[in-house]
Design an enzyme around this catalytic site. Structure first.
Site, PDB file in Angstrom:
ATOM      1  N   HIS A 369       0.804  -1.231   0.000  1.00  0.00           N
ATOM      2  CA  HIS A 369       0.000   0.000   0.000  1.00  0.00           C
ATOM      3  C   HIS A 369       0.831   1.272   0.000  1.00  0.00           C
ATOM      4  CE1 HIS A 369      -3.969  -1.872   0.899  1.00  0.00           C
ATOM      5  NE2 HIS A 369      -3.221  -2.775   1.500  1.00  0.00           N
ATOM      6  N   ARG A 561      -5.771  11.773   5.770  1.00  0.00           N
ATOM      7  CA  ARG A 561      -4.747  11.996   6.787  1.00  0.00           C
ATOM      8  C   ARG A 561      -3.868  13.188   6.392  1.00  0.00           C
ATOM      9  NH1 ARG A 561      -4.106   7.945  10.808  1.00  0.00           N
ATOM     10  NH2 ARG A 561      -2.303   9.156  11.444  1.00  0.00           N
ATOM     11  N   LYS A 566       0.679  14.404   0.794  1.00  0.00           N
ATOM     12  CA  LYS A 566      -0.682  14.656   0.307  1.00  0.00           C
ATOM     13  C   LYS A 566      -0.893  16.141   0.003  1.00  0.00           C
ATOM     14  CE  LYS A 566      -2.534  10.722   2.944  1.00  0.00           C
ATOM     15  NZ  LYS A 566      -3.163   9.795   1.982  1.00  0.00           N
ATOM     16  N   LYS A 672     -14.767   8.063  -3.746  1.00  0.00           N
ATOM     17  CA  LYS A 672     -16.008   8.357  -3.026  1.00  0.00           C
ATOM     18  C   LYS A 672     -16.554   9.723  -3.437  1.00  0.00           C
ATOM     19  CE  LYS A 672     -14.002   5.764   0.737  1.00  0.00           C
ATOM     20  NZ  LYS A 672     -13.101   5.860   1.898  1.00  0.00           N
TER      21      LYS A 672
END
Ligand code: 26V
Length: 828
Positions: A369, A561, A566, A672
């Site tokens: 992952h 997170r 990110k 999503k």
């Protein structure tokens, strides 16, 4: 002596799903299980009565499912995961079994509102983020497809910490989720396995002269099972999630009690029960904590004993184990399973090495992952050998045989051996868990196409050359039951009115929405749904945070997170740029935006925590500056978890997926959000690449460097200062951060952020991507003004998300890794 129960005359009465039957069950459960009179019952008592009522109906199907797996001797899949981020399950169970409406009716007859009861359920947060939520989506999909899938993990007493924001900073609070009990689980005090730690290995010879190994003087902890039913979607299947809880062993206690040292005995009892006390918050850096390794071995050992015990009862040879059992390792966290299965086969069942190894490899498969080198698990050899002495011996033997094969194929390449070894010999010796998992599995998968390709060229380049068929791709997905049907009832209703509800089990059906994009009336319907969801979120924000947000503004959402890679910081750079443009052009009529963040920082990750403080300080200044004229709002929603995700996602217009290309393995919030009609602004990273492919590049906002360009920057010596000096807007923004514009009471507060983005090299290339990001955000504004065009693209996005159902992902695992035949997507 064991009593034989006569089962012939044993039967339960089927429980009805109609309002009358449910009402009766509620009354019975409140009285006989909760022990309350309706006159004194609190909402929590009613919640418990309701969950027992639902659970009873799950149990019937659960037993039937287990019976059929047993009778058909089906191949079983065990999903080994240190994390299952389940969230609340009441509505999910009602929905999947299919008696939500009837239940609402029965509750109303007692004067109760299901919405009030729903809120009382704690959010089961036994996971950190993407990896744990993926495990939960997979359980839902396995049950919905009818695959005999078992979740195996730890029943943490404390899940992911609760995040509060105090003075703009994250403060962690323990998540005591079991405080009021957990009515979904079944404790199984009789399902108990011993798990050993420490001690040493003694070799001796058997009568035939073979060397046998005995693990002696070990400390024992008992693992006790708790079972939670996992209902499939209206297909009668209910699978099982078995989580293990640590209990002190009797022997352990007796030792001290016999010595008369009562207090010491109770202290030690506590020590061993600490094993399942708390979930480790991921800081994406290897922490080398002894307790974490013990947690890993604890649940792996208990699960394997359980599996082997069940298998051995009905089969007399282990040769067929891989035909009946598939074990998926969710990251390297459970990869101690490889030497543990070897140990059981060698030391307990006395199989020869080659046979044991072949069985082991064919049983396991491993999912990677993350590519981030600092997140790849290693354990110091000395610690490992102290806690698990026999496993270290077995790892040495695995490594020895593996490196012999490598040497055979690449004679003389010592550097290759060093790189591929399971033992890292540079500096303090370490066990490389990813190498162990790779070697011990027949398939290794990445979680999005680009990620899988990068695995082949970066961290596993040598392994890929040696085992060219082992690495395969399994692009992630999310369950449409939770992330569309339950999250967004309004959108589901509109979709159903046009194309029916078959999409719930076959998400590719959404393609039928495509023609709606060109129909003005339909576009209006989708727009109205989005607006209603925004109004709802705005009112939650007002209620919980006392911030007014304008539901007509563009809701720009980044929920995940908090991590440097990110790039929440890049989002902030845009916000401040926007703020400056508004301030400096009093006549401009920019698109009003509400920028929403949610996410937790690992408690030990100082920079991530400082980013949270910066978001809140920036929000404070911007939200209170009259010069902003309602054109910009910044909101940090505290304690982002599954429940808050369900509130935020349906209300999003824009989905921020802006990681540096090559760093986000897949991402799942991207799926999503798009599924709920948000347009994506993102880099060519993780699953964004495949989302772009599905929706078409005209229907997504892609910007920034791609993986090759990122690699080039690193190779050519990236100079962040050049960007600082080369762009006056960027310079102004960075100066404001570093000079205390947002922290006048402590001007140097955000210096570490400035340093990170400049002097320390801006490792995630924010400054290199700044320009492209800002102009891409301008394109977003332009499109948002064109309401019809925006709605058109929204519908096209929803329509093309079929690929990202976890049902599709699980079908692929089943056929390409687990060797399980399925009926294909459930058609309705
Ligand atoms: C590392 C550690 C190390 C310290 C102790 C606790 C802990 C827990 C987890 C991790 C690794 C986290 C890896 C992870 O969550 N990866 C995410 O997996 C998602 C599902 O595949 C994927 O969508 C995300 O892109 C990826 O970051």
């Amino acid at each position: 002596m064991k009593k034989t129960t006569k089962t012939t005359s044993f039967s339960t009465e089927p429980l009805g799903l109609d309002a009358i039957a449910i009402k009766q069950s509620l009354a019975n459960r409140l009285t006989f299980s909760v022990g309350k009179d309706p006159r004194t019952a609190t909402d929590r008592d009613w919640f418990n009565a309701l969950s027992y009522t639902v659970r009873d109906r799950l149990i019937e199907r659960w037993m039937e499912t287990m019976r059929s797996y047993y009778q058909e001797d089906s191949k079983r899949v065990y999903y080994f995961s240190l994390e299952f981020l389940i969230g609340r399950v009441l509505i999910n169970s009602l929905n999947n079994v299919g008696f939500y409406d009837e239940c609402v009716k029965s509750l109303e007859e007692f004067g109760l509102d299901i919405e009030d009861l729903r809120e009382l359920e704690p959010d089961a947060a036994l996971g950190n983020g993407g990896l744990g939520r993926l495990a939960a989506c997979f359980l839902d999909s396995m049950a919905s497809i009818g695959i005999p899938g078992y979740g195996c993990g730890i029943r943490y007493e404390y899940g992911m910490f609760h995040q509060r924001i105090e003075d703009g900073r994250q403060v962690e609070h323990p998540d005591n989720w079991l405080r009021y009990g957990n009515s979904w689980e079944f404790p199984r005090p009789e399902v108990l396995f011993p798990v050993s730690f420490y001690g040493h290995v003694v070799d001796y010879k058997d009568s035939k002269g073979n060397t046998l190994h005995h693990w002696e003087d070990a400390e024992e902890v008992m693992a006790m099972a708790y079972d939670t039913p996992v209902p499939g979607y209206r297909n009668g299947t209910v699978n099982n999630m078995r989580l293990w809880s640590a209990k002190a062993s009797r022997d352990f206690n007796l030792k001290y009690f016999n010595e008369g040292n009562y207090i010491k005995a109770v202290e030690d009892k506590n020590d061993s029960e600490n094993l399942s006390k708390v979930l480790y918050p991921d800081d994406s850096t290897e922490m080398g904590r002894e307790l974490r390794l013990k947690q890993q071995y604890f649940f792996v050992s208990a699960s394997l004993q359980d599996i082997i015990f069940r298998f051995h009862k009905h089969h007399n040879s282990f040769d067929t184990l891989p035909d009946k059992v598939a074990i998926q390792l969710n990251d390297t966290h459970p990869s101690i399973a490889v030497p543990e299965l070897m140990r059981l086969l060698l030391d307990t069942y006395h199989l020869g090495w080659n046979k044991a190894w072949s069985i082991t490899q064919r049983t396991f498969s491993y999912t990677n992952h993350t590519l981030m080198p600092e997140a790849l698990e290693t354990w110091p050899l000395s610690m490992f050998g102290t806690i698990l002495p026999r496993h270290l011996q077995i790892i040495y033997e695995i490594n020895h045989r593996f490196l012999k094969d490598v040497m055979h194929q690449h004679p003389g390449d010592c550097d290759l051996l060093r790189r591929m070894s399971i033992i890292d010999e540079t500096g303090e010796k370490k066990v490389r868990m990813a190498h162990l998992a790779f070697v011990g599995s027949h398939k290794v998968n990445g979680v999005a196409r680009i990620h899988t390709e990068l695995m082949k060229t970066t961290i596993f380049v040598d392994f890929h050359r040696f085992f060219p068929d082992r690495i395969i791709n399994m692009t992630n997905g999310v369950t449409p039951r939770l992330w569309l049907q339950q999250a967004n009832p309004l959108l589901s209703k509109v979709i159903n009115s046009h194309i029916g509800d078959k999409w719930v089990t076959d998400l590719t059906q959404l393609k039928k929405l495509i023609p709606l994009a060109d129909n003005a009336k339909c576009r209006k319907q989708f727009r109205e749904v989005k607006h209603a969801n925004k109004v709802r979120l705005a009112s939650l924000i007002k209620q919980h945070m006392d911030i007014e947000v304008n539901p007509h503004s563009l809701f720009d959402v980044q929920i995940k997170r908090i991590h440097e890679y990110k790039r929440q910081l890049l989002n902030i750079l845009h916000i401040i740029t926007r703020y400056n443009r508004i301030r400096h052009n009093p006549d401009s009529d920019m698109v009003p935006r509400t920028i929403i963040f949610g996410g937790k920082a690992a408690p030990g990750y100082a920079l991530a925590k400082l980013i949270i403080k910066l978001i809140n300080d920036v929000a404070d200044i911007i939200n209170n500056d009259p010069a902003v004229r309602g054109l910009l709002k910044v909101v940090f929603i505290p304690n982002y978890d599954v429940s808050t995700a369900l509130d935020i996602i349906p209300a999003a217009d824009l989905s921020e997926q802006i990681s540096t290309a090559g760093t986000e393995a897949s991402g799942t919030s991207n799926m999503k959000l798009a599924l709920n009609g948000a347009l994506t602004i993102g880099t060519m990273d993780g699953a964004n690449v495949e989302i772009c492919e599905e929706v078409g590049k005209d229907n997504i906002f892609i910007f920034g460097l791609n993986t090759e360009e990122v690699a080039e920057r690193y190779n050519q010596g990236y100079q962040p200062w050049d960007y600082y000096h080369g762009n006056h807007e960027l310079k102004a923004v960075l100066d404001m951060i570093s000079n205390g514009f947002f922290s006048p009471e402590e001007p140097s507060r955000f210096r570490p952020i400035m340093d990170n983005l400049t002097t320390h090299g801006d490792h995630y290339l924010l400054l290199a991507d700044y320009d492209a990001y800002i102009s891409c955000q301008q394109n977003v504004d332009v499109l948002y003004r064109d309401t019809d065009e925006w709605s058109r693209k929204t519908i096209i996005n929803i329509a093309n998300m079929g690929k990202f159902s976890s049902d599709r992902t699980i079908q692929q695992y089943a056929s390409e890794i687990w060797g399980i035949k399925t009926a294909g997507p459930q058609k309705g």
